[in-house]
Design an enzyme around this catalytic site. Structure first.
Site, PDB file in Angstrom:
ATOM      1  N   LYS A  58       4.584   3.654   2.810  1.00 17.68           N
ATOM      2  CA  LYS A  58       4.643   4.436   4.047  1.00 17.68           C
ATOM      3  C   LYS A  58       5.745   3.973   4.998  1.00 17.68           C
ATOM      4  O   LYS A  58       6.070   4.695   5.946  1.00 17.68           O
ATOM      5  CB  LYS A  58       3.287   4.378   4.763  1.00 17.68           C
ATOM      6  N   SER A 289      -5.742   2.124  -3.839  1.00 21.00           N
ATOM      7  CA  SER A 289      -5.194   3.383  -4.357  1.00 21.00           C
ATOM      8  C   SER A 289      -4.332   3.159  -5.593  1.00 21.00           C
ATOM      9  O   SER A 289      -4.237   4.031  -6.456  1.00 21.00           O
ATOM     10  CB  SER A 289      -4.382   4.099  -3.271  1.00 21.00           C
TER      11      SER A 289
END
Length: 473
Positions: A58, A289
Site C-alpha cells: 500500500k 492475506s
C-alpha cells in the site's frame, strides 16, 4: 570469473549509494522463487512488497494518491488526509503524508491487529476505531465514517482508495512493469487479492497491453462476496472472515472483476496455515492475506497440465500479525488451529500444563513478578505451582488487595511473596465433567481449575467458555 567472484559481484549489484529519503525506497521490491512447496508443473514466484518502508504494497498507492491530489489542487499545505483503511493504506499515507506536514485521520475496523494500530499511532496518525461487523449504509461502517469526517473537516482530502484512479495507476505504472522485467517478460499468471481493487485492476490493465497470455487470478477469503460473484454471477450476502486487508462485502469501484480469469475462495484456517508454512519452509515472514494468496497460487499451480510461470505477493510483513497469526493461543481461540479434541473440559483449556503452555508463578516469587507475568501474557490470574504441584491461585484482585494502602511500604508489599496473597482454598473440577459444571464456578467469581485425576491440567475462564460456545457450530 570464478563462481566466488560472480557471487560477490552479484551481491554488490544490490548495493546503492545513499538515498535522499525513505520514500525513495518505495517500489522496486525483490522477487523470490518458492522451492519448498509442491507447485506441480509450475514455477511459483513471490514479490516481497513487505520490503517497502511502510511494510506493505500500500506504500505504492499512498505515494500515488497524495501526488495526484497535490497536482490536482485537492490537497494543500497543512491539509488533512482522511481514509478508511484496514491499516496498511493508512500506514502508507502516514509514511508519505506526515513528513510533508499533513494531518492524517484514519478510520480503522476493530478487527485489525494491535501492531498495525500501534504503528499508525507511533507515526503520528489519528486513529478512529469502528465496528467491523456492519456494512455500507451503517453509520459506523468504516468507509461511511471516513467520508463523513472528511466532509466535516475544513481542508480535508478523502483519499478513498476504493474509487481513487491513482490507486490502480500506481500498479499499472510501477508494480506491473517491475514484475514483467523481473520475470524476463514471461508471466503466465498473477495471483492477487482484492481489498480496494487497485492491484487487480492496475496489473490487469498493464498485462493486457504487454502480455495478453497473462491470467489474473483472484484469491478471496471465504465470506467475501467477490469470488462467488465471479463464479456464479450472483451477489451473495457477505459472511465474516479473519484475514485482514482483502475480501469485501461490496464490489469496489476500482475493482474491474472482468479482468479475472479464475477465482478461489480460501478458508481462514487454510490461509493461516499457509502463511506459517511460508515462514517455516522459506523463511519469509508475511501477513495473513499473503496466506490467502499463497493458498490460491498453489491450487492454481497444481491444477495446470503444462508448465507455467506464476507470481503472487507478500502483501505485507508478518511483523504486523505477531499477536494474531503467529500466536498459537490466538489461533486456538479463533478455532483456526489444529488441536486434538477430547470431548470433555480439556478442550476448553487454552494453556495446558501438560504441554508446558501454562503461565504460572511460584509461591515464593514476588507479587511484582506475578503482576508482570499477567500483563505480558494478557491473563487475569495465575496458578501457583510449587515443584509442579498446584498450591494456590493468585489474581488481580488478590494482588490489589495486598498492595493497596499507604505509599510508605508499598514497594515492600509488591516485593512480598505470592503465598501471602494467593487463594489456597481451591475448588477443582475433573476433566471428565460437562460444561454445566463450569457455571456454578463462574457464579462464585472463580476460575475453573481442571484436574485429570491427581494431575493439574489447566484453567478455564469465562472467556474460554465463550470462545468454545462461539466455535461449536
Amino acid at each position: 570469473m570464478s563462481e566466488h567472484e560472480i557471487a560477490a559481484a552479484d551481491e554488490l549489484s544490490r548495493l546503492r549509494p545513499p538515498y535522499k529519503s525513505v520514500l525513495d525506497l518505495i517500489g522496486q521490491t525483490p522477487v523470490v522463487e518458492l522451492t519448498k512447496f509442491d507447485t506441480g508443473k509450475c514455477r511459483l514466484f513471490i514479490k516481497l512488497e513487505s520490503q517497502n518502508p511502510g511494510g506493505s504494497i500500500k506504500d505504492r498507492i499512498a505515494l500515488s494518491m497524495i501526488a495526484a491530489a497535490e497536482r490536482e489542487g485537492k490537497l494543500r499545505r497543512g491539509g488533512t488526509i482522511v481514509e478508511a483503511t484496514a491499516g496498511n493504506t493508512g500506514l502508507g499515507l502516514a509514511q508519505v503524508g506526515i513528513p510533508k506536514g499533513y494531518r492524517i485521520v484514519l478510520v480503522v475496523p476493530d478487527k485489525m491487529s494491535r501492531e498495525k494500530i500501534q504503528h499508525l499511532r507511533a507515526l503520528g496518525a489519528e486513529v478512529r476505531m469502528t465496528r467491523s461487523d456492519v456494512g455500507k449504509g451503517h453509520a459506523e461502517y468504516y468507509q461511511d465514517m471516513a467520508e463523513k469526517i472528511a466532509a466535516e473537516t475544513p481542508g480535508a482530502f478523502y483519499a478513498n482508495q476504493f474509487a481513487n484512479p491513482a490507486n490502480p495507476l500506481a500498479h499499472e505504472t510501477t508494480t506491473g512493469p517491475e514484475i514483467f522485467s523481473q520475470l524476463g517478460g514471461d508471466v503466465d499468471a498473477v495471483v492477487v487479492g482484492v481489498g480496494s481493487g487497485g492491484t487487480l485492476t492496475g496489473l490487469g490493465r498493464y498485462f493486457a497491453k504487454v502480455s495478453p497470455k497473462t491470467e489474473m487470478v483472484l484469491a478471496d477469503p471465504v465470506g467475501s462476496v467477490l469470488a462467488p460473484l465471479i463464479k456464479t454471477g450472483k451477489m451473495e450476502e457477505a459472511g465474516s472472515w479473519t484475514v485482514e486487508g482483502i475480501g469485501e462485502d461490496f464490489v469496489p469501484p476500482n475493482a474491474d472483476l472482468s479482468l479475472v480469469k479464475k477465482a478461489y475462495a480460501i478458508p481462514d484456517k487454510q490461509s493461516m496455515l499457509a502463511v506459517r508454512d511460508l515462514l517455516s519452509r522459506e523463511g519469509i515472514l508475511a501477513g495473513s492475506s499473503s496466506g490467502t494468496l499463497l493458498s490460491a497460487a498453489l491450487r492454481y499451480c497444481r491444477e495446470q497440465t503444462s508448465a507455467k510461470r506464476v507470481v503472487t505477493f507478500v502483501c505485507d510483513s508478518g511483523n504486523k500479525y505477531l499477536s494474531k497469526v503467529f500466536d498459537d493461543f490466538w489461533l486456538a481461540e479463533q478455532g483456526l488451529a489444529e488441536h486434538e479434541q477430547h470431548g470433555d473440559l480439556r478442550d476448553l483449556v487454552m494453556r495446558s500444563h501438560r504441554t508446558g503452555d501454562t503461565v504460572y508463578v511460584g509461591p515464593d516469587e514476588s507479587l511484582l513478578n506475578a503482576y508482570g507475568r499477567m500483563r505480558r501474557s494478557d491473563v487475569s490470574q495465575l496458578p501457583v505451582l510449587d515443584n509442579g504441584r498446584l498450591v494456590g491461585i493468585v489474581d488481580e484482585s488478590d494482588i490489589l488487595a495486598h498492595v493497596d494502602g499507604p505509599y510508605d511500604g508499598r514497594w515492600e508489599r509488591f516485593n512480598g511473596p505470592v503465598r501471602t496473597a494467593m487463594t489456597s482454598n481451591l475448588h477443582t473440577l475433573q476433566a471428565s465433567q460437562t460444561l454445566d459444571a463450569l457455571l456454578p464456578v463462574f457464579d462464585r467469581n472463580e476460575v475453573a481449575i481442571i484436574f485429570d485425576g491427581d494431575e493439574f491440567v489447566g484453567l478455564i475462564t469465562r472467556i474460554d467458555l465463550i470462545n468454545h460456545l462461539r466455535r461449536a457450530r
